[in-house]
Design a protein around this motif. Structure first.
Motif, PDB file in Angstrom:
ATOM      1  N   ASP A  27       0.833  -1.198   0.000  1.00 49.19           N
ATOM      2  CA  ASP A  27       0.000   0.000   0.000  1.00 49.19           C
ATOM      3  C   ASP A  27       0.870   1.251   0.000  1.00 49.19           C
ATOM      4  OD1 ASP A  27       0.644  -0.827   2.705  1.00 49.19           O
ATOM      5  OD2 ASP A  27      -0.689   0.765   3.414  1.00 49.19           O
ATOM      6  N   ASP A  28       1.901   1.257   0.862  1.00 52.38           N
ATOM      7  CA  ASP A  28       2.791   2.414   0.945  1.00 52.38           C
ATOM      8  C   ASP A  28       3.568   2.601  -0.360  1.00 52.38           C
ATOM      9  OD1 ASP A  28       3.999   4.600   2.379  1.00 52.38           O
ATOM     10  OD2 ASP A  28       5.810   3.362   2.534  1.00 52.38           O
ATOM     11  N   ALA A  29       3.973   1.515  -0.972  1.00 49.22           N
ATOM     12  CA  ALA A  29       4.712   1.588  -2.238  1.00 49.22           C
ATOM     13  C   ALA A  29       3.824   2.185  -3.341  1.00 49.22           C
ATOM     14  CB  ALA A  29       5.215   0.214  -2.643  1.00 49.22           C
ATOM     15  N   HIS A  30       2.583   1.719  -3.428  1.00 49.71           N
ATOM     16  CA  HIS A  30       1.669   2.272  -4.437  1.00 49.71           C
ATOM     17  C   HIS A  30       1.367   3.737  -4.143  1.00 49.71           C
ATOM     18  CE1 HIS A  30       0.648  -1.196  -6.925  1.00 49.71           C
ATOM     19  NE2 HIS A  30       0.689  -1.930  -5.823  1.00 49.71           N
ATOM     20  N   PHE A  31       1.198   4.077  -2.873  1.00 51.04           N
ATOM     21  CA  PHE A  31       0.938   5.466  -2.485  1.00 51.04           C
ATOM     22  C   PHE A  31       2.121   6.361  -2.859  1.00 51.04           C
ATOM     23  CE2 PHE A  31       1.327   8.773   0.862  1.00 51.04           C
ATOM     24  CZ  PHE A  31       0.221   9.539   0.520  1.00 51.04           C
ATOM     25  N   SER A  32       3.320   5.919  -2.562  1.00 53.25           N
ATOM     26  CA  SER A  32       4.515   6.706  -2.890  1.00 53.25           C
ATOM     27  C   SER A  32       4.649   6.901  -4.395  1.00 53.25           C
ATOM     28  CB  SER A  32       5.771   6.030  -2.336  1.00 53.25           C
ATOM     29  OG  SER A  32       5.721   6.023  -0.935  1.00 53.25           O
ATOM     30  N   TYR A  33       4.347   5.861  -5.135  1.00 51.45           N
ATOM     31  CA  TYR A  33       4.389   5.938  -6.599  1.00 51.45           C
ATOM     32  C   TYR A  33       3.327   6.927  -7.096  1.00 51.45           C
ATOM     33  CZ  TYR A  33       4.738   4.135 -11.446  1.00 51.45           C
ATOM     34  OH  TYR A  33       4.901   3.992 -12.801  1.00 51.45           O
ATOM     35  N   ALA A  34       2.136   6.859  -6.520  1.00 48.06           N
ATOM     36  CA  ALA A  34       1.058   7.786  -6.894  1.00 48.06           C
ATOM     37  C   ALA A  34       1.471   9.226  -6.607  1.00 48.06           C
ATOM     38  CB  ALA A  34      -0.226   7.441  -6.152  1.00 48.06           C
ATOM     39  N   GLN A  35       2.091   9.448  -5.436  1.00 48.18           N
ATOM     40  CA  GLN A  35       2.548  10.794  -5.085  1.00 48.18           C
ATOM     41  C   GLN A  35       3.609  11.292  -6.068  1.00 48.18           C
ATOM     42  OE1 GLN A  35       3.837  10.301  -0.931  1.00 48.18           O
ATOM     43  NE2 GLN A  35       2.464  12.016  -0.473  1.00 48.18           N
ATOM     44  N   LEU A  36       4.532  10.420  -6.415  1.00 44.84           N
ATOM     45  CA  LEU A  36       5.600  10.785  -7.345  1.00 44.84           C
ATOM     46  C   LEU A  36       5.018  11.211  -8.696  1.00 44.84           C
ATOM     47  CD1 LEU A  36       8.682  10.871  -7.914  1.00 44.84           C
ATOM     48  CD2 LEU A  36       8.489   8.488  -8.649  1.00 44.84           C
ATOM     49  N   ILE A  37       4.088  10.430  -9.193  1.00 44.80           N
ATOM     50  CA  ILE A  37       3.458  10.745 -10.477  1.00 44.80           C
ATOM     51  C   ILE A  37       2.670  12.048 -10.365  1.00 44.80           C
ATOM     52  CG2 ILE A  37       1.744  10.009 -12.177  1.00 44.80           C
ATOM     53  CD1 ILE A  37       2.490   7.083 -11.398  1.00 44.80           C
ATOM     54  N   TYR A  38       1.893  12.177  -9.300  1.00 43.83           N
ATOM     55  CA  TYR A  38       1.071  13.379  -9.098  1.00 43.83           C
ATOM     56  C   TYR A  38       1.936  14.635  -9.043  1.00 43.83           C
ATOM     57  CZ  TYR A  38      -1.894  16.742  -6.626  1.00 43.83           C
ATOM     58  OH  TYR A  38      -2.579  17.871  -6.250  1.00 43.83           O
ATOM     59  N   ARG A  39       2.992  14.582  -8.256  1.00 45.77           N
ATOM     60  CA  ARG A  39       3.868  15.762  -8.142  1.00 45.77           C
ATOM     61  C   ARG A  39       4.530  16.103  -9.465  1.00 45.77           C
ATOM     62  NH1 ARG A  39       6.046  13.986  -2.322  1.00 45.77           N
ATOM     63  NH2 ARG A  39       4.371  14.922  -1.117  1.00 45.77           N
ATOM     64  N   LYS A  40       4.924  15.087 -10.196  1.00 46.29           N
ATOM     65  CA  LYS A  40       5.515  15.342 -11.516  1.00 46.29           C
ATOM     66  C   LYS A  40       4.493  16.008 -12.424  1.00 46.29           C
ATOM     67  CE  LYS A  40       6.129  14.185 -15.904  1.00 46.29           C
ATOM     68  NZ  LYS A  40       5.109  14.899 -16.648  1.00 46.29           N
ATOM     69  N   GLU A  41       3.257  15.511 -12.402  1.00 44.14           N
ATOM     70  CA  GLU A  41       2.210  16.067 -13.264  1.00 44.14           C
ATOM     71  C   GLU A  41       1.837  17.498 -12.872  1.00 44.14           C
ATOM     72  OE1 GLU A  41       0.650  14.675 -16.143  1.00 44.14           O
ATOM     73  OE2 GLU A  41       2.454  13.473 -15.912  1.00 44.14           O
ATOM     74  N   VAL A  42       1.890  17.806 -11.582  1.00 42.54           N
ATOM     75  CA  VAL A  42       1.536  19.149 -11.106  1.00 42.54           C
ATOM     76  C   VAL A  42       2.678  20.131 -11.326  1.00 42.54           C
ATOM     77  CG1 VAL A  42       1.034  20.520  -9.028  1.00 42.54           C
ATOM     78  CG2 VAL A  42      -0.191  18.380  -9.443  1.00 42.54           C
ATOM     79  N   TYR A  43       3.901  19.736 -10.972  1.00 43.20           N
ATOM     80  CA  TYR A  43       5.017  20.670 -10.989  1.00 43.20           C
ATOM     81  C   TYR A  43       5.831  20.662 -12.282  1.00 43.20           C
ATOM     82  CZ  TYR A  43       3.839  21.002  -6.092  1.00 43.20           C
ATOM     83  OH  TYR A  43       3.156  21.187  -4.908  1.00 43.20           O
ATOM     84  N   LYS A  44       5.723  19.617 -13.062  1.00 42.45           N
ATOM     85  CA  LYS A  44       6.456  19.525 -14.330  1.00 42.45           C
ATOM     86  C   LYS A  44       5.548  19.000 -15.438  1.00 42.45           C
ATOM     87  CE  LYS A  44      10.784  20.319 -12.897  1.00 42.45           C
ATOM     88  NZ  LYS A  44      11.697  21.297 -13.410  1.00 42.45           N
TER      89      LYS A  44
END
Length: 185
Positions: A27-44
């Protein structure tokens, strides 16, 4: 801050998938991956990496929640929905989260942003910002500044200048005179 250079041939996506498979807390691994993708999509957003999108981030956050239904995972889903301009769904999720242990000022504020985007009556937006301020710890700290300035702006837009000035003054006090561009708008 870690910067990751991604190109189509890097195998990065494969590496993340392998890391998730080997993780003890999936769960934590999928959450971290989701956060990484989300931040990339928002900031870059202009840096394209084909396998990543807000939809992919949402999918990963849902997988994390399905494995372990933590409110934090739902919060990320709501933030992604807001970014995708799915304001009603995001609003419903933010409001549901206020009934959990995660009940924070941020949730009420994010719900107010959704209402604003949905062109809801100003009173509804203001009520949500009031709720954001109400759940803050007392006495107020600098954390309250964001919500005070947001309420001051709403009050000003509603023609409630005396109340707006009171919030601007409280904001100034909390910020100890360190005014931000938001105050000076």
């Amino acid at each position: 801050m870690i910067q990751i250079e991604i190109d189509e041939g890097s195998g990065f996506c494969f590496g993340v998938t392998t890391a998730i498979k080997k993780a003890d807390q999936k769960d934590d691994a999928h959450f971290s991956y989701a956060q990484l993708i989300y931040r990339k999509e928002v900031y870059k957003p202009k840096v394209t990496y084909e396998p990543w999108s807000l939809d992919k981030a949402l999918e990963e956050a849902k997988i994390a929640y399905d494995i372990n239904p933590l409110p934090l995972y739902r919060h990320l889903q709501a933030q992604i929905l807001y970014t995708k301009e799915e304001y009603q769904q995001a609003y419903d999720m933010f409001l549901d989260l206020t009934k959990t242990d995660l009940r924070t000022s941020e949730l009420f504020y994010e719900a107010s942003l959704c209402k604003k985007m949905l062109k809801a009556p100003k009173e509804e937006v203001l009520a949500l910002i009031d709720s954001a301020i109400q759940v803050l710890p007392k006495p107020m700290t600098v954390e309250a500044a964001l919500y005070l300035i947001a309420r001051a702006h709403e009050l000003e837009e509603n023609g409630e200048y005396r109340k707006a000035v009171a919030d601007y003054n409280q904001y100034d006090t909390l910020m100890a005179g360190r005014l931000t561009a938001e105050f000076l708008r």
